[in-house]
Design a protein around this motif. Structure first.
Motif, short mmCIF file in Angstrom:
data_model
loop_
_atom_site.label_atom_id
_atom_site.label_comp_id
_atom_site.label_asym_id
_atom_site.label_seq_id
_atom_site.Cartn_x
_atom_site.Cartn_y
_atom_site.Cartn_z
N VAL A 342 0.83 -1.20 0.00
CA VAL A 342 0.00 0.00 0.00
C VAL A 342 0.87 1.25 0.00
N SER A 343 1.94 1.23 0.77
CA SER A 343 2.83 2.39 0.82
C SER A 343 3.46 2.66 -0.54
N VAL A 344 3.89 1.62 -1.22
CA VAL A 344 4.50 1.80 -2.53
C VAL A 344 3.49 2.34 -3.54
N ASN A 345 2.23 1.88 -3.44
CA ASN A 345 1.22 2.29 -4.41
C ASN A 345 0.83 3.76 -4.27
N PHE A 346 0.84 4.30 -3.05
CA PHE A 346 0.26 5.61 -2.83
C PHE A 346 1.22 6.65 -2.26
N MET A 348 3.75 8.14 -3.76
CA MET A 348 3.94 9.21 -4.73
C MET A 348 2.68 10.07 -4.86
N VAL A 349 1.49 9.44 -4.81
CA VAL A 349 0.23 10.19 -4.89
C VAL A 349 0.12 11.17 -3.73
N ALA A 350 0.48 10.71 -2.54
CA ALA A 350 0.41 11.59 -1.36
C ALA A 350 1.39 12.75 -1.49
N GLU A 351 2.60 12.47 -1.96
CA GLU A 351 3.60 13.54 -2.08
C GLU A 351 3.20 14.56 -3.14
N GLN A 352 2.53 14.11 -4.21
CA GLN A 352 2.11 15.04 -5.25
C GLN A 352 1.10 16.05 -4.72
N HIS A 353 0.38 15.72 -3.67
CA HIS A 353 -0.64 16.62 -3.13
C HIS A 353 -0.26 17.14 -1.75
N ASP A 354 1.06 17.11 -1.45
CA ASP A 354 1.59 17.65 -0.19
C ASP A 354 0.91 17.03 1.02
N LEU A 355 0.70 15.72 0.98
CA LEU A 355 0.11 14.99 2.10
C LEU A 355 1.11 13.97 2.63
N ARG A 356 0.90 13.54 3.85
CA ARG A 356 1.75 12.52 4.46
C ARG A 356 1.01 11.19 4.47
N LEU A 357 1.68 10.15 4.03
CA LEU A 357 1.15 8.79 4.13
C LEU A 357 2.05 8.04 5.10
N VAL A 358 1.52 7.78 6.28
CA VAL A 358 2.28 7.10 7.34
C VAL A 358 1.76 5.67 7.44
N VAL A 359 2.65 4.72 7.18
CA VAL A 359 2.31 3.30 7.30
C VAL A 359 3.19 2.72 8.40
N ARG A 360 2.62 2.40 9.50
CA ARG A 360 3.38 1.90 10.64
C ARG A 360 3.72 0.42 10.46
N THR A 361 4.97 0.13 10.62
CA THR A 361 5.41 -1.27 10.50
C THR A 361 4.84 -2.09 11.66
N THR A 362 4.65 -3.35 11.41
CA THR A 362 4.08 -4.24 12.43
C THR A 362 4.59 -5.65 12.20
N GLY A 392 -2.73 14.17 6.45
CA GLY A 392 -2.32 12.95 5.79
C GLY A 392 -3.19 11.78 6.19
N VAL A 393 -2.66 10.58 5.91
CA VAL A 393 -3.36 9.32 6.15
C VAL A 393 -2.45 8.40 6.93
N LEU A 394 -3.01 7.74 7.94
CA LEU A 394 -2.27 6.80 8.78
C LEU A 394 -2.85 5.41 8.60
N VAL A 395 -1.96 4.44 8.34
CA VAL A 395 -2.35 3.03 8.24
C VAL A 395 -1.63 2.27 9.34
N GLY A 396 -2.38 1.58 10.18
CA GLY A 396 -1.76 0.86 11.29
C GLY A 396 -2.62 -0.32 11.73
N ALA A 397 -2.06 -1.11 12.63
CA ALA A 397 -2.75 -2.29 13.16
C ALA A 397 -2.55 -2.35 14.66
N ARG A 398 -3.54 -2.90 15.35
CA ARG A 398 -3.48 -2.98 16.81
C ARG A 398 -4.05 -4.34 17.24
N ARG A 399 -3.30 -5.01 18.12
CA ARG A 399 -3.75 -6.29 18.66
C ARG A 399 -4.83 -6.04 19.71
N ARG A 400 -5.89 -6.88 19.67
CA ARG A 400 -6.98 -6.75 20.63
C ARG A 400 -6.96 -7.94 21.60
N LEU A 401 -7.67 -7.79 22.72
CA LEU A 401 -7.63 -8.80 23.77
C LEU A 401 -8.35 -10.09 23.39
#
Length: 638
Positions: A342-346, A348-362, A392-401
């Motif tokens: 997902v990070s690779v796909n978008f 460049m799109v985010a940078e073209q519109h002065d946005l941040r795409l944050v993809v947190r490693t997990t 910008g846009v944040l993509v992340g994951a969280r473990r639940r109980l």
């Protein structure tokens, strides 16, 4: 649930029948009154007996004191003994004692015929003995009078009264029980009729037994049962009519659903045919073209074609999901691998519109279909970037109980109003608004199927997408997937490069099979511009005639799935049998299947491990990439 503090008397009352209650109500006051009356009369008679005994004893004692005065004054003990003996022989006198002034007993006589009873059955009376001359006390006399016989007689009388009372109560109980049963019989019949009415007996009628309130109740029940019968018959008719209407509407809905599926299938196949040809011709126009004006016009044409491709792509995805052409291949998937895609796909799109795409490693792994999960995240991130102006846009994951993982796509965009939240996953639903609703995308304008596709893909994965949003603050989309323990990725070893395998398609012999002449012309022009040697055919016969132009088998066969006569698989199978001299020989050529079909019955026969499948319209870049990949795999297998 009943209250545990209910009095026991109330519990007993609840368990009694109506006959028992009526009998109890009729007899209990009578029984209580009779018992109280007997008790009071007995008590009164006992008190009267004791009073009469005391009066008798007092009179005897007074008489004894009077006749004993002279004898006691003169000290004549014999006379005193005779007086005591005469007094003790009187009825009910059990003992007489005469004492002098000093308290010495000078005469004591006991009536042996009267047994000494208890203190309750005897009375003792004492009187002073006066000197007849001086009127001074010279002694005392004590008389014991027994009332035992009177008490025994009274007890016998009470016993007889109790026996007669019990007998009377028994007779009253029998009469009350019979009367209660007679009074409660109409109510019992009403209860039975109500029970039968509840079980569905429509003809239940109770007889009218009298003209009292019970008769009014019976007539009222019969009237109510009759009205209920008519109401039930009318309701059954209405239900039958409503059921028929519902069946008709359901059939209409099913027909509409089938028509919709057919329309989408037609849009995915027949309507995509000319779009595919347009894609091929528009790409071929730019070949060997250097005039800036013409190149600009060609660029506008290609932009319009891309917009049409995007719209038809949404229809294709919806059609494939609704026809079951996209089964889920569930396996253990590392989330970080999907996030990186997902990070690779978008990025460049985010940078073209002065946005941040944050993809947190997990390091989390989930149980899912990797392709579908990537498609869900791609749609959500694309949608988030479109409606985000700053931030910008944040993509992340969280473990639940509960052993699951929540995957979030969070943006700082315009947000979604509350009235739109419940509809955004509906098909063809778009949030309309002013000029600031979303970022301009040129000619690319969606049909409102992106989020609907997300929800349908989530359903195939056994989950659902949820959304939370605050207008002006941003939106959070989430899906929940089962967590699995991290595994090891089986990475196939990369074969060493074969010098005989070309890295481009220049000089390749390509057989193209399609029943649309415009598509054949367009793809021939495009492949020819890439340096390929191209022959075309519209059916199996023309394909067999075309390959005779070459001394060797074609390098690649590109075929449409649906042809006028048979399918592309039939033609490829015929070519396989023609070139395979012995059973077990490797495939004689690479094969690529291009189709606009989405129905599962057309695709489940395709062995995608041996045949690459593309869905129309196919961009020239994608076609070139797949041709190189298919040729490389084929040469490695040979």
């Amino acid at each position: 649930m009943r209250d545990v503090s209910t009095p026991w008397l109330e519990k007993v009352w609840r368990r009694t029948s109506l006959v028992q209650r009526l009998t109890c109500v009729a007899l209990v006051p009578t029984a209580i009154s009779a018992v109280l009356l007997v008790t009071l009369l007995t008590r009164h008679q006992m008190d009267t007996l004791h009073e009469m005994g005391r009066s008798t004893a007092d009179a005897i004692a007074q008489q004894a004191a009077t006749v004993s005065g002279d004898a006691l004054r003169t000290g004549e003990r014999r006379e005193l003994g005779r007086i005591a003996q005469s007094i003790v022989q009187l009825p009910q006198v059990s003992r007489v004692r005469i004492s002098d002034r000093d308290g010495e007993i000078v005469a004591d006589r006991v009536n042996g015929s009267i047994a000494s009873g208890s203190d309750d059955d005897s009375l003792t009376v004492a009187r002073e003995i006066l000197d007849p001359l001086t009127r001074r006390a010279v002694g005392s006399v004590i008389v014991d009078v027994s009332v035992e016989d009177a008490v025994a007689a009274q007890r016998a009388s009470v016993h007889n009264a109790l026996v007669w009372l019990a007998l009377s109560l028994l007779i009253a109980v029998m009469i009350g029980w019979s009367t209660a049963r007679w009074l409660s019989a109409p109510l019992r019949n009403l209860a039975i009729a109500v029970r039968q009415l509840g079980l569905g007996d429509r003809t239940v009628v109770v007889p009218v037994t009298d003209d009292t309130e019970i008769g009014d109740l019976q007539r009222g029940f019969n009237g109510a049962a009759s009205k209920l019968l008519h109401a039930q018959i009318g309701m059954e008719r209405e239900i039958a009519s409503a059921t028929d209407e519902l069946a008709r509407k359901n059939a209409a809905l099913e027909a509409a659903s089938v028509a919709k599926a057919r329309f989408l299938a037609a849009a995915s196949h027949d309507l995509r045919q000319p779009l595919y040809a347009l894609t091929l011709f528009s790409s071929g126009l730019a070949v060997d073209e250097y005039d800036p004006v013409r190149l600009n016009r060609i660029a506008h044409i290609q932009e319009c074609v891309e917009s049409l491709d995007h719209l038809f792509g949404e229809l294709l995805d919806l059609s494939r999901l609704e026809t079951g052409a996209m089964p889920a291949a569930v396996r253990d998937v590392p989330l970080d691998e999907v996030f990186e895609e997902v990070s690779v796909n978008f990025r460049m799109v985010a940078e073209q519109h002065d946005l941040r795409l944050v993809v947190r490693t997990t390091r989390l792994w989930v149980r899912s279909d990797r392709t579908m999960l990537a498609r869900i995240l791609n749609n959500l991130v694309s949608n988030a970037l479109r409606y985000t102006r700053t931030g910008g846009v944040l993509v992340g994951a969280r473990r639940r109980l509960d052993g699951t993982v929540r995957v979030d796509v969070w943006d700082t965009g315009l947000g979604i109003a509350k009235e739109h939240l419940q509809h955004i996953f509906d098909e063809f639903y778009r949030v309309e608004g002013g000029p600031d609703t979303g970022r301009p995308e040129g000619t690319r304008r969606g049909l409102g199927l992106g989020l609907s596709t997300v929800q349908k893909l989530a359903g195939l994965l056994g989950t659902r997408a949820t959304v939370r949003s605050r207008p002006g603050k941003g939106t959070l989309f989430s899906i929940v997937l089962p967590e699995v323990q991290p595994g090891t990725m089986e990475i196939a070893p990369t074969p060493p490069p074969d010098p005989a395998i070309p890295r481009d398609i220049v000089g390749m012999r390509v057989l193209v099979i399609d029943d649309e002449p415009t598509i054949l012309a367009g793809i021939s022009y495009l492949l020819g511009s890439w340096g390929c040697e191209v022959v075309t055919a519209e059916d199996a016969q023309q394909a067999m005639e075309a390959v005779h132009q070459w001394m060797q088998p074609p390098d690649i066969v590109i075929s449409d799935l649906r042809l006028r006569e048979g399918t592309g698989l039939d033609v490829i199978g015929q070519l396989d049998r023609y070139y395979r001299r012995r059973p077990g020989d490797p495939p004689p050529f690479a094969r690529v299947l291009i189709t606009g079909e989405t129905r599962g019955e057309f695709l489940h026969h395709v062995d995608q491990s041996d045949t690459r499948v593309l869905f129309k319209p196919v961009s020239p870049e994608r076609l070139h990439e797949v041709m190189v990949s298919a040729w490389t795999v084929h040469r490695a297998a040979v």
